[in-house]
Design a protein around this motif. Sequence first.
Motif, PDB file in Angstrom:
ATOM      1  N   ILE A  54      11.600  45.489  14.104  1.00 11.46           N
ATOM      2  CA  ILE A  54      12.799  45.768  13.306  1.00 11.46           C
ATOM      3  C   ILE A  54      12.560  45.397  11.846  1.00 11.46           C
ATOM      4  O   ILE A  54      12.961  46.121  10.927  1.00 11.46           O
ATOM      5  N   SER A  74      19.726  38.952  15.814  1.00 12.33           N
ATOM      6  CA  SER A  74      20.819  39.466  16.636  1.00 12.33           C
ATOM      7  C   SER A  74      20.526  40.889  17.096  1.00 12.33           C
ATOM      8  O   SER A  74      20.781  41.242  18.252  1.00 12.33           O
ATOM      9  N   GLN A  75      19.981  41.708  16.193  1.00 12.21           N
ATOM     10  CA  GLN A  75      19.672  43.086  16.567  1.00 12.21           C
ATOM     11  C   GLN A  75      18.548  43.124  17.599  1.00 12.21           C
ATOM     12  O   GLN A  75      18.580  43.936  18.540  1.00 12.21           O
ATOM     13  N   HIS A 129      18.587  44.846  21.428  1.00 13.67           N
ATOM     14  CA  HIS A 129      17.620  45.837  21.888  1.00 13.67           C
ATOM     15  C   HIS A 129      16.984  45.422  23.208  1.00 13.67           C
ATOM     16  O   HIS A 129      16.862  46.227  24.138  1.00 13.67           O
ATOM     17  N   ARG A 184      17.280  50.935  21.989  1.00 14.50           N
ATOM     18  CA  ARG A 184      17.154  50.612  20.570  1.00 14.50           C
ATOM     19  C   ARG A 184      18.222  51.351  19.764  1.00 14.50           C
ATOM     20  O   ARG A 184      18.387  52.558  19.886  1.00 14.50           O
ATOM     21  N   TYR A 185      18.941  50.571  18.929  1.00 14.83           N
ATOM     22  CA  TYR A 185      19.917  51.084  17.975  1.00 14.83           C
ATOM     23  C   TYR A 185      21.064  51.860  18.634  1.00 14.83           C
ATOM     24  O   TYR A 185      21.677  52.705  18.002  1.00 14.83           O
ATOM     25  N   VAL A 210      24.691  48.581  16.866  1.00 18.26           N
ATOM     26  CA  VAL A 210      24.112  48.076  15.622  1.00 18.26           C
ATOM     27  C   VAL A 210      24.991  46.953  15.082  1.00 18.26           C
ATOM     28  O   VAL A 210      26.212  47.107  14.942  1.00 18.26           O
ATOM     29  N   VAL A 211      24.372  45.815  14.816  1.00 21.09           N
ATOM     30  CA  VAL A 211      25.079  44.695  14.191  1.00 21.09           C
ATOM     31  C   VAL A 211      25.604  45.135  12.832  1.00 21.09           C
ATOM     32  O   VAL A 211      24.881  45.777  12.053  1.00 21.09           O
ATOM     33  N   LEU A 213      23.447  44.347   9.885  1.00 17.93           N
ATOM     34  CA  LEU A 213      22.229  45.144   9.753  1.00 17.93           C
ATOM     35  C   LEU A 213      22.545  46.487   9.103  1.00 17.93           C
ATOM     36  O   LEU A 213      21.792  46.978   8.250  1.00 17.93           O
ATOM     37  N   VAL A 266      20.982  54.647  12.555  1.00 20.55           N
ATOM     38  CA  VAL A 266      22.090  53.737  12.294  1.00 20.55           C
ATOM     39  C   VAL A 266      23.306  54.501  11.793  1.00 20.55           C
ATOM     40  O   VAL A 266      24.448  54.223  12.180  1.00 20.55           O
ATOM     41  N   ASN A 287      30.876  40.566  14.285  1.00 19.60           N
ATOM     42  CA  ASN A 287      30.589  41.928  14.713  1.00 19.60           C
ATOM     43  C   ASN A 287      31.847  42.577  15.276  1.00 19.60           C
ATOM     44  O   ASN A 287      32.432  42.067  16.239  1.00 19.60           O
TER      45      ASN A 287
END
Length: 606
Positions: A323, A342-343, A347, A353-354, A357-358, A361, A384, A564
């Motif tokens: 990342i 956190s991200q 994942h 993956r993604y 999304v935080v 981020l 994103v 979040n």
Amino acid sequence: MPVLVDTTIRLLGQEPLAGRMPTADLLELAGILDKAGFAYLEVSGGGVFDTAVRRGVESPWERIRALNSRTETPLAMALRGRFLVGSHPVGGDFARRFVASAAESGIEVFRLHDPLNDVENLREAAEAITEAGKELDAGLVYGSEYTGETEVLVEQARKLPDLGATRVLVHDPSGSLEPQQAQELTATLAEKSGLPVGLYCQGAAGNAMAAGLEAARGGADLIACAVYPVALTIHRVSGEAIAKALIGLGLDPGVDVEALWRASELVDEHIGDEPVTPLAPRIAVRAAEHRLPSGLVAALDTHLRALGSGDRLDEVLDELARIREEVGWPPLAAPIGQILGSQALLHVLSAARYQTVVDELKGLIEGRFGSPPGPIDPAVRRAVKLVSGTATPEEAPVDLEQLRAEAKGLASSEEELLLLALFGDEAEPLLQTIRGRAQRDESLAAGGVDQTRAERIREIVRIVQESGVGEVTIEDSGMRVSVRRTPEALEPGLSPSATTAEQEAGDREPAATPETDGFVRVEAPMVGVFYRGPQPGAPPFVEEGDAVAPGQTLCILEAMKLMNEIKTDSAGIVRAIHVRNAEPVEYGQLLFELEPVSSAPPLDAV
């Protein structure tokens, strides 16, 4: 000759050492360090404020003033650029008011760095420091791992004299700076910026110590350190060791090593008997191997263990590295490290993956925190955007006066208002504690207790609050004082009425799960603390029976100091809320149940 700066008191005020040393002993320690010959004592910063607010016992401003009243050596504070001591960037007026409060409390030196090394992010706070007539030591974070990192740092260092900086401070939170690089980097930055250069570094196996010595040989005029037990525990440079080594090199920093050993003995009484140091060897090894801040690795490990996934730490660290490359190789100083961590947790735990999304981020990729050293992967930027929708609008600056009115007396001073604005709901228990203390002070005055004795009573109360003892009784000059820990004091900051309310809430059964099939389950995508509203005193985002539209915010989950927003993907009616406000939740825990609706609004939504 280089001078030394001591960071012991700051490190004892933040995790993982916070609370191990009572305030009374900490003040005694400050008295010893004050006479040791340090250029200044760094006593506060982001981690200290965050810990003080979470513990809810003592205001970080109170501690600064107490230390200032007992020392003559200048006191220093570490700030994270526009983030100051929090996890969200603030505006220029807020920065000026915060710096003014710190200066009034006794801070003479501000160590200011931006987590992304974007010097423009330092400008507002730097102007405030200059206006206050205080010293500005501008930091550059080393360890982005980006190709050509030295050239990037030199480019940023050239801008620092225009900000009024007294010196450049190289900050290495991940132990990435090799000794031979430290000497070369120090000399280069001094030549290109025209400013003296200092070094703040950490690292196990002697790397930080070696880097400090080589930086001194390269012309560094300042090196940060801590007394031996603290340095050993969390991998900092030992003041005793580096002072003696510098003397041997003919670079005497003028520090009384015997005084440092006396300080070490005092600290050792409180942290020297731990069977295992707070930073476990398995964490230190992975932090060194992956060139990551050890505190970040420890936090990730704690989250994974809470989920019964402690064996997946290496997976998370590998994902974190991936990342980091995708979002432009930012350094991992707080809070950027927490955002990427956190991200990475999301994942690995979701095996996707993604997909989620935080928020922070997303803000990093959109440039709301500044510019990272390298380019952001276009594919990740697109992913994103697709997941999160349109760009997040720039947050309006906090209106402090409006917040003061909404707080309804909870924040009665400027510094308390700043705490409430920075930490929101988390600051309320501490502010309630301060209110209760003020009421006790009024009672003392009404009872005819003079100011000196009142101050001694307040100190006894603080000792009881911090130490965990049940009762203390002291007799002096015909006065007998007993301070007893009451049941509600077991949870600092909660008033009796608040405690009762929590108990009543705990007696209620959680909302029943509807038995009808077809309801949409909204589950927690991460471990965190559940908040129903956006800020203290604000109404909840949703209530049971409310109609919600796709993309509407249902709640906030606070994880690793990040807020979040949890949003719904489809329209529906909120039929059940399964978590109470400010309650911790686990990954996958059921938060809401929604009844799906068609495009036509249902009767109970009209």
